[in-house]
Design a protein around this motif. Structure first.
Motif, PDB file in Angstrom:
ATOM      1  N   ASP A 196      25.114   3.005  22.915  1.00  0.00           N
ATOM      2  CA  ASP A 196      25.600   1.711  22.427  1.00  0.00           C
ATOM      3  C   ASP A 196      27.117   1.756  22.242  1.00  0.00           C
ATOM      4  OD1 ASP A 196      26.169  -0.669  21.143  1.00  0.00           O
ATOM      5  OD2 ASP A 196      24.864  -0.287  19.422  1.00  0.00           O
ATOM      6  N   PRO A 197      27.892   1.298  23.230  1.00  0.00           N
ATOM      7  CA  PRO A 197      29.353   1.328  23.119  1.00  0.00           C
ATOM      8  C   PRO A 197      29.914   0.482  21.966  1.00  0.00           C
ATOM      9  CG  PRO A 197      28.687   0.915  25.389  1.00  0.00           C
ATOM     10  CD  PRO A 197      27.450   0.824  24.536  1.00  0.00           C
ATOM     11  N   SER A 198      29.099  -0.416  21.410  1.00  0.00           N
ATOM     12  CA  SER A 198      29.577  -1.240  20.295  1.00  0.00           C
ATOM     13  C   SER A 198      29.259  -0.616  18.937  1.00  0.00           C
ATOM     14  CB  SER A 198      28.959  -2.641  20.378  1.00  0.00           C
ATOM     15  OG  SER A 198      27.559  -2.578  20.176  1.00  0.00           O
ATOM     16  N   PHE A 199      28.751   0.639  18.951  1.00  0.00           N
ATOM     17  CA  PHE A 199      28.391   1.306  17.701  1.00  0.00           C
ATOM     18  C   PHE A 199      29.623   1.398  16.792  1.00  0.00           C
ATOM     19  CE2 PHE A 199      26.879   4.649  14.908  1.00  0.00           C
ATOM     20  CZ  PHE A 199      25.546   4.283  14.751  1.00  0.00           C
ATOM     21  N   PRO A 200      29.455   1.231  15.475  1.00  0.00           N
ATOM     22  CA  PRO A 200      30.602   1.253  14.558  1.00  0.00           C
ATOM     23  C   PRO A 200      31.319   2.603  14.528  1.00  0.00           C
ATOM     24  CG  PRO A 200      28.598   0.502  13.435  1.00  0.00           C
ATOM     25  CD  PRO A 200      28.194   0.967  14.791  1.00  0.00           C
TER      26      PRO A 200
ATOM     27  N   THR B 107      19.143   0.734   9.663  1.00  0.00           N
ATOM     28  CA  THR B 107      20.523   1.030  10.030  1.00  0.00           C
ATOM     29  C   THR B 107      21.133   1.950   8.978  1.00  0.00           C
ATOM     30  OG1 THR B 107      21.333  -0.937   8.891  1.00  0.00           O
ATOM     31  CG2 THR B 107      20.835  -1.165  11.239  1.00  0.00           C
TER      32      THR B 107
END
Length: 137
Positions: free
Chosen positions: A100-104, A18
């Motif tokens: 990924d819509p939850s990406f920071p 990551t």
């Protein structure tokens, strides 16, 4: 581990680690490359990324005079990653290619001198009028 891919799936990346180096870039080149008011990329150490499939390379010269090598799928045209000469140990990956819509949120907002007036970036993000990745600009 995350995966990024083009729209048709022919070009993909496996990201083995990551990264917190997430950048919103408002330069005109990123606007034109993405067809959006800014590009959003996450930068990874080049040796932690595995690339699969064939990419077409487009080389452009940045404001600094250094080259940025953009790689896109020759079938669907999606930009998936790029390699800036200014950061030779890193590879930039299009956040949208991760799906990924939850990406920071980004940590940096660069080239805000050409940011669209209606785009608002959280105040917790570091803001730079030009490139924030080469500190002091």
């Amino acid at each position: 581990m995350a995966n990024a891919q083009c729209l048709c799936g022919a070009l993909s990346l496996k990201l083995r680690e990551t990264s917190k180096l997430i950048v919103a870039c408002h330069c005109l080149a990123c606007q034109r490359r993405t067809g959006s008011p800014f590009g959003l990329g996450v930068f990874h150490a080049i040796d932690t990324v595995e690339i699969s499939g064939t990419a077409t390379e487009f080389i452009r010269v940045g404001d600094s005079g250094r080259k940025v090598r953009c790689y896109f799928c020759p079938t669907c045209g999606s930009t998936v990653y790029w390699k800036p000469d200014a950061l030779p140990s890193l590879i930039g990956v299009a956040v949208g290619a991760l799906g990924d819509p939850s990406f920071p949120a980004p940590a940096f907002s660069t080239f805000e001198r050409s940011k669209h007036h209606w785009v608002h970036v959280d105040e917790a993000v570091e803001h730079f009028q030009t490139s924030g990745l080469q500190r002091g600009t």
